[in-house]
Design a protein around this motif. Structure first.
Motif, mmCIF file in Angstrom:
data_model
loop_
_atom_site.group_PDB
_atom_site.id
_atom_site.type_symbol
_atom_site.label_atom_id
_atom_site.label_comp_id
_atom_site.label_asym_id
_atom_site.label_seq_id
_atom_site.Cartn_x
_atom_site.Cartn_y
_atom_site.Cartn_z
ATOM 1 N N ILE A 173 -30.147 54.874 -43.298
ATOM 2 C CA ILE A 173 -30.114 54.347 -41.936
ATOM 3 C C ILE A 173 -31.539 54.065 -41.494
ATOM 4 O O ILE A 173 -32.387 54.966 -41.482
ATOM 5 C CB ILE A 173 -29.440 55.357 -40.982
ATOM 6 C CG1 ILE A 173 -28.002 55.612 -41.429
ATOM 7 C CG2 ILE A 173 -29.480 54.848 -39.546
ATOM 8 C CD1 ILE A 173 -27.312 56.713 -40.662
ATOM 9 N N ASN A 174 -31.821 52.816 -41.129
ATOM 10 C CA ASN A 174 -33.183 52.431 -40.776
ATOM 11 C C ASN A 174 -33.330 52.043 -39.311
ATOM 12 O O ASN A 174 -34.231 51.295 -38.942
ATOM 13 C CB ASN A 174 -33.628 51.256 -41.670
ATOM 14 C CG ASN A 174 -33.685 51.647 -43.137
ATOM 15 O OD1 ASN A 174 -34.227 52.693 -43.478
ATOM 16 N ND2 ASN A 174 -33.109 50.828 -43.998
ATOM 17 N N GLU A 175 -32.453 52.566 -38.474
ATOM 18 C CA GLU A 175 -32.513 52.269 -37.043
ATOM 19 C C GLU A 175 -33.766 52.889 -36.425
ATOM 20 O O GLU A 175 -34.048 54.077 -36.599
ATOM 21 C CB GLU A 175 -31.267 52.816 -36.343
ATOM 22 C CG GLU A 175 -31.301 52.727 -34.837
ATOM 23 C CD GLU A 175 -31.308 51.305 -34.313
ATOM 24 O OE1 GLU A 175 -31.739 51.108 -33.158
ATOM 25 O OE2 GLU A 175 -30.884 50.391 -35.055
ATOM 26 N N THR A 176 -34.539 52.091 -35.709
ATOM 27 C CA THR A 176 -35.747 52.594 -35.060
ATOM 28 C C THR A 176 -36.170 51.618 -33.978
ATOM 29 O O THR A 176 -35.657 50.501 -33.888
ATOM 30 C CB THR A 176 -36.896 52.781 -36.082
ATOM 31 O OG1 THR A 176 -37.996 53.438 -35.449
ATOM 32 C CG2 THR A 176 -37.369 51.441 -36.640
ATOM 33 N N CYS B 106 -40.199 57.030 -41.523
ATOM 34 C CA CYS B 106 -40.858 56.073 -40.626
ATOM 35 C C CYS B 106 -40.119 54.754 -40.486
ATOM 36 O O CYS B 106 -40.418 53.981 -39.577
ATOM 37 C CB CYS B 106 -42.280 55.815 -41.108
ATOM 38 S SG CYS B 106 -42.371 54.977 -42.718
ATOM 39 N N SER B 107 -39.173 54.463 -41.372
ATOM 40 C CA SER B 107 -38.475 53.179 -41.350
ATOM 41 C C SER B 107 -39.513 52.050 -41.326
ATOM 42 O O SER B 107 -40.440 52.050 -42.136
ATOM 43 C CB SER B 107 -37.515 53.116 -40.166
ATOM 44 O OG SER B 107 -36.731 51.942 -40.215
ATOM 45 N N THR B 108 -39.394 51.120 -40.389
ATOM 46 C CA THR B 108 -40.293 49.967 -40.360
ATOM 47 C C THR B 108 -41.577 50.207 -39.562
ATOM 48 O O THR B 108 -42.301 49.266 -39.247
ATOM 49 C CB THR B 108 -39.550 48.734 -39.807
ATOM 50 O OG1 THR B 108 -38.819 49.102 -38.627
ATOM 51 C CG2 THR B 108 -38.558 48.200 -40.816
ATOM 52 N N GLU C 119 -38.415 48.658 -49.055
ATOM 53 C CA GLU C 119 -38.411 47.451 -48.237
ATOM 54 C C GLU C 119 -38.931 47.716 -46.830
ATOM 55 O O GLU C 119 -39.750 46.960 -46.298
ATOM 56 C CB GLU C 119 -37.005 46.857 -48.173
ATOM 57 C CG GLU C 119 -36.920 45.559 -47.376
ATOM 58 C CD GLU C 119 -35.528 44.961 -47.367
ATOM 59 O OE1 GLU C 119 -35.321 43.962 -46.642
ATOM 60 O OE2 GLU C 119 -34.642 45.485 -48.080
ATOM 61 N N VAL C 120 -38.464 48.801 -46.209
ATOM 62 C CA VAL C 120 -38.905 49.078 -44.842
ATOM 63 C C VAL C 120 -40.351 49.561 -44.818
ATOM 64 O O VAL C 120 -41.088 49.300 -43.858
ATOM 65 C CB VAL C 120 -37.970 50.079 -44.124
ATOM 66 C CG1 VAL C 120 -36.565 49.516 -44.030
ATOM 67 C CG2 VAL C 120 -37.966 51.437 -44.793
ATOM 68 N N VAL C 121 -40.785 50.257 -45.871
ATOM 69 C CA VAL C 121 -42.188 50.676 -45.949
ATOM 70 C C VAL C 121 -43.090 49.448 -46.029
ATOM 71 O O VAL C 121 -44.153 49.391 -45.396
ATOM 72 C CB VAL C 121 -42.417 51.602 -47.156
ATOM 73 C CG1 VAL C 121 -43.913 51.813 -47.405
ATOM 74 C CG2 VAL C 121 -41.747 52.948 -46.933
#
Length: 305
Positions: free
Chosen positions: A73-76, A113-115, A148-150
């Motif tokens: 889950i990359n919600e931020t 940290c996601s994006t 990818e998000v990093v």
């Protein structure tokens, strides 16, 4: 959503668990249908059955990681749930700054940290409200299991829709450069942050040296689908790298798996945690939040929101 009856979802669930420790209930098998579309396209496949057959036929660590990362889950957003940031600004950071005047350094870790918005929010907070930190050694580490998000966090480039979630106009103007539909974080914030891919549930944490102590750790909404034992192991590692008077923020619905090593503190409409060994030496800001037993080895937070 209707799911295919011919897909070995149990195999996919076990693969994801083995790499990320995320426990996926069979009732959420539909996530494989929606989250793996891009993986299928990149592999030139059209059906999940093909992907599972391919994975079973021959080990492919890169593809396996792609599957596991797709289920994270990359919600931020910037300053997501503003209360921890406000508490840092008004009460917690002034205390830490006072106690770090000799060494003139502060270290933060955005552990999922996601994006990158959480880490950059910390940087903007310090530049905006603590000019006295000019000349200090300020480091914000950001890690995430998803490459990818990093990569996006490292680029520090965001679409206007992302910018409109949590950022006041004055911060956009001061800390970002405008490029068409996108905004790029300015060097003065970017240089404070370092991002890298890391698995929090790997053999060891990405930071495990004696000098890797952090003053503030954000570990928010990471453990929602972890098992009790995984949460316990991860938080024991976090305890080791957090300074004795450091601060840990979890998600609003999360709690330590082992409350014997943490003190929960309710302050500023939110809850944070401190290593329990410091409870007597440094009374925490706010009121201690009682941790009640939920039966057996399971615990729940009683008075933290």
């Amino acid at each position: 959503m209707q799911i295919s009856q011919s897909v070995d979802y149990a195999y996919l669930r076990q693969l994801v668990f083995g790499l990320s420790q995320n426990v996926l209930d069979p009732g959420r098998d539909y996530l494989f249908e929606t989250r793996l579309t891009k993986v299928l396209r990149n592999e030139g496949m059209t059906h999940l059955e093909e992907l599972v057959r391919h994975l079973k036929l021959k080990r492919n660590p890169v593809l396996e990681r792609s599957v596991a990362e797709a289920l994270t889950i990359n919600e931020t957003s910037f300053f997501r749930d503003s209360r921890p940031f406000e508490l840092l600004r008004t009460e917690l950071l002034p205390r830490l700054i006072e106690s770090r005047r000799t060494g003139r350094g502060l270290r933060f870790w955005s552990a999922a940290c996601s994006t990158g918005q959480e880490a950059y929010s910390l940087g903007m907070l310090m530049l905006e409200h603590f000019p006295l930190l000019a000349g200090w050694n300020l480091r914000i580490e950001g890690t995430d299991i998803c490459a990818e998000v990093v990569g996006k966090a490292q680029a520090g480039r965001y679409h206007r829709i992302e910018m409109n979630r949590g950022l006041p106009a004055r911060s956009i103007v001061r800390y970002f450069d405008h490029l068409g539909e996108d905004w790029t974080i300015k060097p003065e914030v970017k240089k404070m942050c370092n991002f890298r891919q890391a698995n929090l549930c790997g053999p060891q944490l990405p930071f495990n040296r004696a000098e890797d102590r952090f003053d503030v750790i954000f570990l928010r909404n990471v453990m929602l689908y972890f098992s009790h034992e995984t949460r316990k192991t991860l938080l024991a590692g976090i305890h080791r790298v957090l300074a004795p008077d450091g601060i840990l923020f979890l998600g609003s619905s999360e709690q330590p798996a082992d409350p014997s090593i943490w003190t929960a503190v309710l302050a500023g409409g939110t809850c944070y945690f401190r290593p329990k060994s410091m409870e007597t030496a440094h009374p925490p800001i706010g009121a201690p939040a009682k941790l009640e037993s939920g039966g057996g080895a399971s615990w729940r937070r009683a008075t933290c929101p």
